[in-house]
Design a protein around this motif. Structure first.
Motif, mmCIF file in Angstrom:
data_model
loop_
_atom_site.group_PDB
_atom_site.id
_atom_site.type_symbol
_atom_site.label_atom_id
_atom_site.label_comp_id
_atom_site.label_asym_id
_atom_site.label_seq_id
_atom_site.Cartn_x
_atom_site.Cartn_y
_atom_site.Cartn_z
ATOM 1 N N PRO A 27 0.307 4.376 -14.336
ATOM 2 C CA PRO A 27 -0.792 4.172 -13.727
ATOM 3 C C PRO A 27 -1.128 4.733 -12.522
ATOM 4 N N THR A 28 -2.038 5.187 -12.083
ATOM 5 C CA THR A 28 -2.380 5.748 -10.689
ATOM 6 C C THR A 28 -2.358 5.135 -9.538
ATOM 7 N N PRO A 29 -2.219 5.411 -8.452
ATOM 8 C CA PRO A 29 -2.516 4.676 -7.317
ATOM 9 C C PRO A 29 -3.892 4.016 -6.992
ATOM 10 N N ALA A 30 -4.651 4.456 -7.789
ATOM 11 C CA ALA A 30 -6.151 3.899 -7.738
ATOM 12 C C ALA A 30 -6.197 2.762 -8.431
ATOM 13 N N VAL A 31 -5.055 2.118 -9.376
ATOM 14 C CA VAL A 31 -5.031 0.959 -9.984
ATOM 15 C C VAL A 31 -3.696 0.317 -9.723
ATOM 16 N N CYS A 32 -2.984 0.800 -9.009
ATOM 17 C CA CYS A 32 -1.515 0.226 -8.914
ATOM 18 C C CYS A 32 -1.010 0.190 -7.270
ATOM 19 N N GLY A 33 -0.799 1.451 -6.980
ATOM 20 C CA GLY A 33 -0.223 1.431 -5.658
ATOM 21 C C GLY A 33 0.897 2.502 -5.543
ATOM 22 N N LEU A 34 1.575 2.243 -4.357
ATOM 23 C CA LEU A 34 2.679 3.451 -4.036
ATOM 24 C C LEU A 34 3.748 2.675 -3.365
ATOM 25 N N PRO A 35 4.898 3.240 -3.552
ATOM 26 C CA PRO A 35 5.481 3.780 -4.581
ATOM 27 C C PRO A 35 5.139 2.954 -5.937
ATOM 28 N N LYS A 36 4.876 3.947 -7.058
ATOM 29 C CA LYS A 36 4.187 3.471 -8.171
ATOM 30 C C LYS A 36 5.159 2.374 -8.879
ATOM 31 N N THR A 37 6.257 2.546 -9.061
ATOM 32 C CA THR A 37 7.204 1.657 -9.955
ATOM 33 C C THR A 37 7.318 0.370 -9.166
ATOM 34 N N ARG A 38 7.610 0.274 -7.925
ATOM 35 C CA ARG A 38 7.592 -0.993 -7.184
ATOM 36 C C ARG A 38 6.384 -1.545 -6.797
ATOM 37 N N THR B 227 -3.665 -10.904 1.407
ATOM 38 C CA THR B 227 -2.707 -11.356 2.499
ATOM 39 C C THR B 227 -1.121 -10.900 2.105
ATOM 40 N N ARG B 228 -0.654 -11.358 1.146
ATOM 41 C CA ARG B 228 0.692 -10.796 0.806
ATOM 42 C C ARG B 228 0.679 -9.409 0.533
ATOM 43 N N CYS B 229 -0.149 -8.701 -0.034
ATOM 44 C CA CYS B 229 -0.086 -7.241 -0.002
ATOM 45 C C CYS B 229 -0.124 -6.759 1.315
ATOM 46 N N VAL B 230 -0.961 -7.157 2.085
ATOM 47 C CA VAL B 230 -1.045 -6.470 3.591
ATOM 48 C C VAL B 230 0.226 -6.572 4.263
ATOM 49 N N ASN B 231 0.789 -7.947 3.865
ATOM 50 C CA ASN B 231 2.111 -8.222 4.677
ATOM 51 C C ASN B 231 3.294 -7.216 4.399
ATOM 52 N N ALA B 232 3.216 -7.236 2.973
ATOM 53 C CA ALA B 232 4.161 -6.064 2.169
ATOM 54 C C ALA B 232 3.841 -4.709 2.907
ATOM 55 N N ILE B 233 2.923 -4.363 2.942
ATOM 56 C CA ILE B 233 2.572 -2.904 3.435
ATOM 57 C C ILE B 233 2.978 -2.916 4.875
ATOM 58 N N LYS B 234 2.632 -3.727 5.558
ATOM 59 C CA LYS B 234 3.019 -3.588 7.098
ATOM 60 C C LYS B 234 4.398 -3.506 7.368
ATOM 61 N N LYS B 235 5.121 -4.333 6.407
ATOM 62 C CA LYS B 235 6.536 -4.073 6.288
ATOM 63 C C LYS B 235 7.309 -2.774 5.913
ATOM 64 N N GLY B 236 6.242 -2.006 5.542
ATOM 65 C CA GLY B 236 6.642 -0.669 5.132
ATOM 66 C C GLY B 236 7.396 -0.629 3.616
ATOM 67 N N GLU B 237 7.106 -1.682 2.860
ATOM 68 C CA GLU B 237 7.525 -1.831 1.562
ATOM 69 C C GLU B 237 6.595 -0.733 0.383
ATOM 70 N N PHE B 238 5.409 -0.826 1.221
ATOM 71 C CA PHE B 238 4.526 0.260 0.232
ATOM 72 C C PHE B 238 3.528 0.786 1.094
ATOM 73 N N GLY B 239 2.809 1.926 0.698
ATOM 74 C CA GLY B 239 1.808 2.600 1.231
ATOM 75 C C GLY B 239 0.440 2.230 0.888
ATOM 76 N N LYS B 240 0.190 1.464 -0.349
ATOM 77 C CA LYS B 240 -0.747 0.974 -0.830
ATOM 78 C C LYS B 240 -0.572 0.210 -1.960
ATOM 79 N N LEU B 241 -1.534 -0.898 -2.105
ATOM 80 C CA LEU B 241 -1.323 -1.886 -3.349
ATOM 81 C C LEU B 241 -2.707 -1.925 -3.771
ATOM 82 N N VAL B 242 -2.874 -2.373 -5.175
ATOM 83 C CA VAL B 242 -4.095 -2.754 -5.663
ATOM 84 C C VAL B 242 -4.306 -3.778 -6.195
ATOM 85 N N ALA B 243 -4.932 -4.897 -5.813
ATOM 86 C CA ALA B 243 -4.949 -6.265 -6.079
ATOM 87 C C ALA B 243 -6.321 -6.413 -7.188
#
Length: 353
Positions: free
Chosen positions: A259-270, A103-119
């Motif tokens: 780490p690739t977006p497949a295990v981390c997310g985008l943008p990678k560092t954040r 849920t925290r991941c989805v909320n952060a993505i919807k706010k435009g902070e990330f394109g994708k995250l890996v939990a």
């Protein structure tokens, strides 16, 4: 095979590092057994040996070729067929914690902070056998299309896995990698149907890799996305090839991709920092990478690097295995569905325990 298994037991007894592995589709197993108990870390990327790298940080464990004995054997047919494990008893607290993370991941993505995250999360499972080499043999026969490994080092402990994902393959100037994402249970006779969420997730990974490679390579080519089977799981996969501008750029390419977006997310560092701040446990070497550096140990060929992302893996301590499992999160992710996906992925290791 008997000599190899005895060598594993001897190395464990003497607490000396080793790596034993079989590549996807191969009928051979290679063992690299360090002859001393020194701690080596990879600092010079022209060295030949076996590397085992964590998700976070640059302390890459290394088994140098010149400090090791190498054994290669052919896998003997034994007819092992993995039994489907009993349904896992769901831990309500673990389910709630993971769904909260999603849920925290989805909320952060919807706010435009990330394109994708890996939990991700981990869970414990009991080993039903006392001989750890038996579990490794089960892995070999259960997952012929994966990179099946056992790795031990006093620093990392004992790890095993059957990963479907190549991080990087290099032969002189030519490199190969893959974009892998999306997960479904394999159903015999049925073609996988992928939803937009899964297609989008896979495209994120592809775009990231192509963008990161462009500064170091020429002539990048890709396949169309296709369904790829890894044991009881299927994914969407794109194969990517390119020509390095200079062979010496291998270190830069590797550190750029991991780490690739497949295990981390985008943008990678954040995204990586978000994971470290929110997952609530230490991934250690899960979603790191491992494999041969600058040498194919089965054939003796030089300038051959073959590295895999450390997925579908476990850390073994006595008769308890810690399983590591994760899933890609996008704005359309459903927290309960994502938890179920991690349960399904845990079966990869549970089937061989």
């Amino acid at each position: 095979m008997t000599n190899l298994l005895l060598k594993i037991q001897n190395q464990l007894q003497e607490q000396r590092p080793f790596a034993v592995y079989s590549k996807p589709g191969s009928d051979t197993v290679t063992g690299i057994f360090q002859t001393n108990i020194e701690e080596y870390y990879l600092t010079d990327f022209t060295q030949q040996g076996f590397v085992f790298a964590p998700f976070e940080g640059d302390k890459y464990l290394f088994i140098p070729m010149e400090q090791s004995d190498v054994i290669t054997v052919t896998i003997e047919a034994n007819g092992f067929a993995p039994a489907e494990p009993q349904p896992v008893a769901i831990n309500p607290e673990a389910k709630s914690c993971f769904e909260d993370l999603v849920t925290r991941c989805v909320n952060a993505i919807k706010k435009g902070e990330f394109g994708k995250l890996v939990a991700s999360r981990s869970e414990m499972a009991q080993l039903s056998v006392t001989d750890i080499t038996k579990v490794y043999q089960n892995l070999l026969y259960a997952y012929p299309n994966a990179f099946k490994y056992m790795f031990f080092h006093p620093v990392s402990g004992l790890w095993m896995g059957a990963t479907p994902e190549q991080l990087l393959k290099a032969q002189n100037h030519t490199i190969h990698t893959v974009a892998l994402a999306g997960t479904q249970l394999y159903k015999e006779g049925e073609e996988a149907v992928w939803e937009n969420k899964e297609k989008e997730e896979q495209q994120f990974v592809t775009d990231f890799i192509l963008n990161e490679l462009k500064d170091y390579t020429n002539q990048i080519t890709t396949t169309q996305p296709y369904t790829f089977s890894a044991g009881n799981i299927v994914h969407i996969k794109t194969d990517i090839s390119a020509e390095l501008k200079e062979v010496s750029l291998l270190k830069e390419v590797l550190q750029t991709l991991h780490p690739t977006p497949a295990v981390c997310g985008l943008p990678k560092t954040r995204a990586k920092q978000f994971i470290l701040d929110n997952e609530g446990y230490d991934r250690e070497y899960y979603s790191g990478f491992l494999g041969e550096l600058n040498r194919d140990f089965a054939t003796g060929k030089h300038a051959q690097t073959d590295l895999f992302v450390n997925l579908r893996c476990m850390k073994v301590n006595g008769n308890v295995a810690q399983l590591f499992i994760g899933c890609g999160i996008t704005k359309d992710s459903n927290p309960e569905n994502e938890f179920i996906e991690t349960v399904n992925k845990s079966m990869t290791m549970r089937r061989v325990l």
